[in-house]
Design a protein around this motif. Structure first.
Motif, PDB file in Angstrom:
ATOM      1  N   PHE A 293      -7.814  -0.260   0.150  1.00 42.45           N
ATOM      2  CA  PHE A 293      -7.886  -0.243  -1.315  1.00 42.45           C
ATOM      3  C   PHE A 293      -7.399  -1.579  -1.872  1.00 42.45           C
ATOM      4  O   PHE A 293      -8.023  -2.152  -2.779  1.00 42.45           O
ATOM      5  CB  PHE A 293      -7.071   0.913  -1.894  1.00 42.45           C
ATOM      6  CG  PHE A 293      -7.082   0.924  -3.401  1.00 42.45           C
ATOM      7  CD1 PHE A 293      -8.139   1.493  -4.083  1.00 42.45           C
ATOM      8  CD2 PHE A 293      -6.045   0.355  -4.117  1.00 42.45           C
ATOM      9  CE1 PHE A 293      -8.172   1.491  -5.470  1.00 42.45           C
ATOM     10  CE2 PHE A 293      -6.063   0.348  -5.509  1.00 42.45           C
ATOM     11  CZ  PHE A 293      -7.128   0.921  -6.181  1.00 42.45           C
TER      12      PHE A 293
ATOM     13  N   ALA B  59      -2.534  -2.931  -9.522  1.00 36.68           N
ATOM     14  CA  ALA B  59      -3.275  -2.173  -8.509  1.00 36.68           C
ATOM     15  C   ALA B  59      -3.033  -0.672  -8.661  1.00 36.68           C
ATOM     16  O   ALA B  59      -3.955   0.130  -8.486  1.00 36.68           O
ATOM     17  CB  ALA B  59      -2.880  -2.643  -7.103  1.00 36.68           C
ATOM     18  N   ALA B  60      -1.803  -0.289  -9.005  1.00 34.14           N
ATOM     19  CA  ALA B  60      -1.494   1.131  -9.187  1.00 34.14           C
ATOM     20  C   ALA B  60      -2.281   1.710 -10.367  1.00 34.14           C
ATOM     21  O   ALA B  60      -2.755   2.849 -10.306  1.00 34.14           O
ATOM     22  CB  ALA B  60       0.005   1.326  -9.399  1.00 34.14           C
TER      23      ALA B  60
ATOM     24  N   ARG C 287      -5.717   2.282  -9.197  1.00 40.06           N
ATOM     25  CA  ARG C 287      -5.749   3.463  -8.327  1.00 40.06           C
ATOM     26  C   ARG C 287      -5.787   4.747  -9.145  1.00 40.06           C
ATOM     27  O   ARG C 287      -6.507   5.688  -8.812  1.00 40.06           O
ATOM     28  CB  ARG C 287      -4.532   3.470  -7.416  1.00 40.06           C
ATOM     29  CG  ARG C 287      -4.525   4.662  -6.498  1.00 40.06           C
ATOM     30  CD  ARG C 287      -3.301   4.713  -5.609  1.00 40.06           C
ATOM     31  NE  ARG C 287      -3.238   6.054  -5.082  1.00 40.06           N
ATOM     32  CZ  ARG C 287      -2.346   6.972  -5.470  1.00 40.06           C
ATOM     33  NH1 ARG C 287      -1.448   6.679  -6.357  1.00 40.06           N
ATOM     34  NH2 ARG C 287      -2.367   8.163  -4.953  1.00 40.06           N
ATOM     35  N   GLU C 288      -5.023   4.799 -10.255  1.00 40.85           N
ATOM     36  CA  GLU C 288      -5.053   5.980 -11.128  1.00 40.85           C
ATOM     37  C   GLU C 288      -6.476   6.247 -11.616  1.00 40.85           C
ATOM     38  O   GLU C 288      -6.938   7.391 -11.609  1.00 40.85           O
ATOM     39  CB  GLU C 288      -4.155   5.772 -12.355  1.00 40.85           C
ATOM     40  CG  GLU C 288      -2.680   5.788 -12.078  1.00 40.85           C
ATOM     41  CD  GLU C 288      -1.874   5.397 -13.316  1.00 40.85           C
ATOM     42  OE1 GLU C 288      -2.445   5.296 -14.435  1.00 40.85           O
ATOM     43  OE2 GLU C 288      -0.662   5.192 -13.171  1.00 40.85           O
TER      44      GLU C 288
ATOM     45  N   VAL D 233      -9.334   5.200 -10.271  1.00 40.83           N
ATOM     46  CA  VAL D 233     -10.192   5.573  -9.143  1.00 40.83           C
ATOM     47  C   VAL D 233      -9.937   7.036  -8.761  1.00 40.83           C
ATOM     48  O   VAL D 233     -10.882   7.786  -8.489  1.00 40.83           O
ATOM     49  CB  VAL D 233      -9.976   4.622  -7.943  1.00 40.83           C
ATOM     50  CG1 VAL D 233     -10.639   5.144  -6.681  1.00 40.83           C
ATOM     51  CG2 VAL D 233     -10.504   3.225  -8.284  1.00 40.83           C
ATOM     52  N   ASP D 234      -8.675   7.438  -8.776  1.00 39.28           N
ATOM     53  CA  ASP D 234      -8.334   8.831  -8.464  1.00 39.28           C
ATOM     54  C   ASP D 234      -8.955   9.809  -9.468  1.00 39.28           C
ATOM     55  O   ASP D 234      -9.195  10.966  -9.147  1.00 39.28           O
ATOM     56  CB  ASP D 234      -6.819   9.042  -8.434  1.00 39.28           C
ATOM     57  CG  ASP D 234      -6.168   8.426  -7.206  1.00 39.28           C
ATOM     58  OD1 ASP D 234      -6.892   7.995  -6.279  1.00 39.28           O
ATOM     59  OD2 ASP D 234      -4.919   8.356  -7.194  1.00 39.28           O
TER      60      ASP D 234
ATOM     61  N   THR E 283      -1.437   4.120  -1.498  1.00 38.72           N
ATOM     62  CA  THR E 283      -2.845   3.895  -1.186  1.00 38.72           C
ATOM     63  C   THR E 283      -2.963   3.281   0.202  1.00 38.72           C
ATOM     64  O   THR E 283      -2.021   3.315   0.979  1.00 38.72           O
ATOM     65  CB  THR E 283      -3.490   3.004  -2.282  1.00 38.72           C
ATOM     66  OG1 THR E 283      -4.895   3.015  -2.101  1.00 38.72           O
ATOM     67  CG2 THR E 283      -2.962   1.596  -2.266  1.00 38.72           C
ATOM     68  N   THR E 284      -4.117   2.746   0.501  1.00 36.26           N
ATOM     69  CA  THR E 284      -4.360   2.146   1.815  1.00 36.26           C
ATOM     70  C   THR E 284      -4.517   0.638   1.691  1.00 36.26           C
ATOM     71  O   THR E 284      -4.846   0.125   0.616  1.00 36.26           O
ATOM     72  CB  THR E 284      -5.655   2.712   2.426  1.00 36.26           C
ATOM     73  OG1 THR E 284      -6.751   2.319   1.590  1.00 36.26           O
ATOM     74  CG2 THR E 284      -5.607   4.228   2.556  1.00 36.26           C
TER      75      THR E 284
ATOM     76  N   ILE F  90     -14.566   1.821  -8.335  1.00 34.02           N
ATOM     77  CA  ILE F  90     -13.543   0.782  -8.222  1.00 34.02           C
ATOM     78  C   ILE F  90     -13.863  -0.462  -9.061  1.00 34.02           C
ATOM     79  O   ILE F  90     -12.974  -1.016  -9.700  1.00 34.02           O
ATOM     80  CB  ILE F  90     -13.254   0.418  -6.749  1.00 34.02           C
ATOM     81  CG1 ILE F  90     -11.956  -0.387  -6.679  1.00 34.02           C
ATOM     82  CG2 ILE F  90     -14.413  -0.323  -6.124  1.00 34.02           C
ATOM     83  CD1 ILE F  90     -11.312  -0.381  -5.329  1.00 34.02           C
TER      84      ILE F  90
ATOM     85  N   CYS G  56     -11.428  -1.733 -12.069  1.00 33.28           N
ATOM     86  CA  CYS G  56     -10.878  -3.091 -12.134  1.00 33.28           C
ATOM     87  C   CYS G  56     -11.189  -3.734 -13.479  1.00 33.28           C
ATOM     88  O   CYS G  56     -10.330  -4.373 -14.098  1.00 33.28           O
ATOM     89  CB  CYS G  56     -11.406  -3.937 -10.984  1.00 33.28           C
ATOM     90  SG  CYS G  56     -10.754  -3.424  -9.370  1.00 33.28           S
TER      91      CYS G  56
ATOM     92  N   ALA H 241       0.836  -1.205   0.000  1.00 34.65           N
ATOM     93  CA  ALA H 241       0.000   0.000   0.000  1.00 34.65           C
ATOM     94  C   ALA H 241       0.871   1.255   0.000  1.00 34.65           C
ATOM     95  O   ALA H 241       0.615   2.207  -0.739  1.00 34.65           O
ATOM     96  CB  ALA H 241      -0.935  -0.009   1.206  1.00 34.65           C
TER      97      ALA H 241
END
Length: 115
Positions: free
Chosen positions: A36, A66-67, A70-71, A73-74, A32-33, A79, A83, A27
């Motif tokens: 996530f 995953a990165a 995340r892009e 989602v940002d 991220t967390t 989500i 995916c 993470a």
């Protein structure tokens, strides 16, 4: 006299699929967390391996995937949709690589196709 590292140990450092990273470290690496990472796991984008103690372990390949999610989602993509997009992008890249391999094989029949 220095001891040598067994060859199979150093191979793990070069292996993109080796589950080297704990959830917390993973993470942190992608900014991220852990929640996530659990969410993309629940969406089946990545499936982390489990240590003997049951802890999630991630590979570099999984962290890149995953990165990318995340892009998206940002940028405001939900989500589940992020995916799905990442899965489709990955499939498209595989198809492009296969297409290029087949084109090269058709241009030069003496070359193996790699299948």
């Amino acid at each position: 006299m220095p001891t040598e590292t067994p060859p199979h140990t150093t191979d793990k450092f070069d292996d993109d699929d080796y589950p080297a990273y704990t959830m917390g470290r993973a993470a942190e690496m992608i900014g991220t967390t852990p929640a996530f990472l659990r969410a993309v796991g629940d969406a089946r984008l990545i499936v982390p391996l489990r240590s003997e103690g049951g802890h999630r372990r991630y590979s570099r390949y999984q962290l890149r995937i995953a990165a990318r999610a995340r892009e998206l989602v940002d940028q405001g993509t939900p989500i589940d949709a992020a995916c799905r997009i990442v899965i489709l992008e990955d499939q498209l890249e595989e198809a492009r690589q296969l297409n290029e391999t087949l084109r090269r094989a058709a241009a030069d029949p003496s070359q193996p196709t790699g299948s």
